[in-house]
Enzyme design. Structure first.
Site, PDB file in Angstrom:
ATOM      1  N   LYS A 181     106.793  33.780 134.210  1.00 56.14           N
ATOM      2  CA  LYS A 181     105.696  33.550 133.705  1.00 56.14           C
ATOM      3  C   LYS A 181     104.467  33.328 134.432  1.00 56.14           C
ATOM      4  CE  LYS A 181     107.001  34.234 129.525  1.00 56.14           C
ATOM      5  NZ  LYS A 181     106.559  35.615 128.880  1.00 56.14           N
ATOM      6  N   TYR A 184     112.505  30.966 134.590  1.00 61.15           N
ATOM      7  CA  TYR A 184     111.453  31.218 133.394  1.00 61.15           C
ATOM      8  C   TYR A 184     110.127  31.045 133.840  1.00 61.15           C
ATOM      9  CZ  TYR A 184     109.099  31.279 128.668  1.00 61.15           C
ATOM     10  OH  TYR A 184     108.435  31.547 127.761  1.00 61.15           O
ATOM     11  N   SER A 232     103.279  31.650 128.774  1.00 60.62           N
ATOM     12  CA  SER A 232     103.820  30.343 128.060  1.00 60.62           C
ATOM     13  C   SER A 232     102.992  29.251 129.057  1.00 60.62           C
ATOM     14  CB  SER A 232     105.111  30.384 128.629  1.00 60.62           C
ATOM     15  OG  SER A 232     105.761  28.985 128.605  1.00 60.62           O
TER      16      SER A 232
END
Length: 254
Positions: free
Chosen positions: A163, A159, A146
């Protein structure tokens, strides 16, 4: 003078495993690899969706098969890869998000995101690499990461942490397996319009914020990822490893 020849983007004769292939980015990646000539094994938990996609790909002249798989189950993943491999190409698009203010993060949300996005991705990548190493074959391993692996984001601490971790193990694995001809990279998309992200885009305020941050002025589509995955899977990227391909419309440029 002999003119140089562009390396092929074709994947004929290659076997590809796409995890998280039942929808969204994973589905698009599976189709892109199939169009380029790869024999694609589609893996995900949703068997009905997988079978429907396999049927559509075959009807379009592609080679595809389904493999029910939960990447967060490490032992089952290792067994499935060992019995169905070796795979020349891996695309891991299995992942999830648990968004909340950092002060409100629960241990359960942290664990479920880390188990799939980091632990699952790590051991899936390892399993495919082991098959290639045992067979003495080169390969290209691609994790869908991402743009949030390179920046921070409000309500996205967990998150972002997962990542960023993917980017870290990608670099280390690239160093270890490079001499064996195994390349490993990530693709880092911006906000991509899919069924899962549709609620976000249907909020006018959130969509305006996203489109303002993306310098190209529009949200991403799954088609924006398809060329990137074929590039990294093919000989066109033969000298590319240990890095990330940002498909973010310029989000991280500032």
């Amino acid at each position: 003078m002999t003119l140089p020849k562009t390396p092929s983007f074709r994947l004929d004769g290659k076997r590809a495993l796409v995890a998280g292939a039942s929808s969204g980015i994973g589905l698009a990646c599976a189709v892109a690899l199939g169009e380029a000539g790869a024999e694609v094994t589609l893996a995900a938990r949703r068997v009905d969706s997988l079978n429907a996609l396999v049927d559509k790909m075959k009807a379009a002249g592609m080679s595809a098969s389904a493999l029910p798989l939960d990447v967060s189950n490490v032992a089952a993943t290792q067994a499935a890869v060992a019995s169905n491999g070796p795979f020349d190409i891996l695309v891991n698009s299995a992942g999830l998000a648990r968004h909340s203010p950092a002060a409100d993060t629960t241990e359960a949300d942290f664990d479920v995101a880390a188990d799939l996005n980091v632990k699952g991705a790590y051991f899936l990548t390892q399993a495919v690499a082991k098959g290639l190493l045992a067979a003495g074959k080169p390969g290209s391993l691609i994790n869908i990461s991402s743009q949030m692996a390179h920046v921070g984001g409000i309500d996205r601490a967990v998150y972002c942490a997962t990542k960023h971790a993917v980017e870290g193990f990608t670099k280390s694995m690239a160093i270890e397996w490079g001499k064996a001809g195994i390349r490993i990279n990530t693709i880092c998309p911006t906000f991509i319009l899919t069924d899962l992200t549709r609620p976000t885009f249907e909020d006018p305020e959130k969509r305006a914020w996203i489109e303002d941050k993306i310098k190209l002025g529009r949200a991403g589509e799954v088609e924006d990822i398809m060329g990137a995955v074929v590039f990294l899977a093919s000989q066109a990227s033969a000298m590319v490893t240990g890095t990330s391909l940002l498909v973010d419309g310029g989000w991280t440029a500032e």
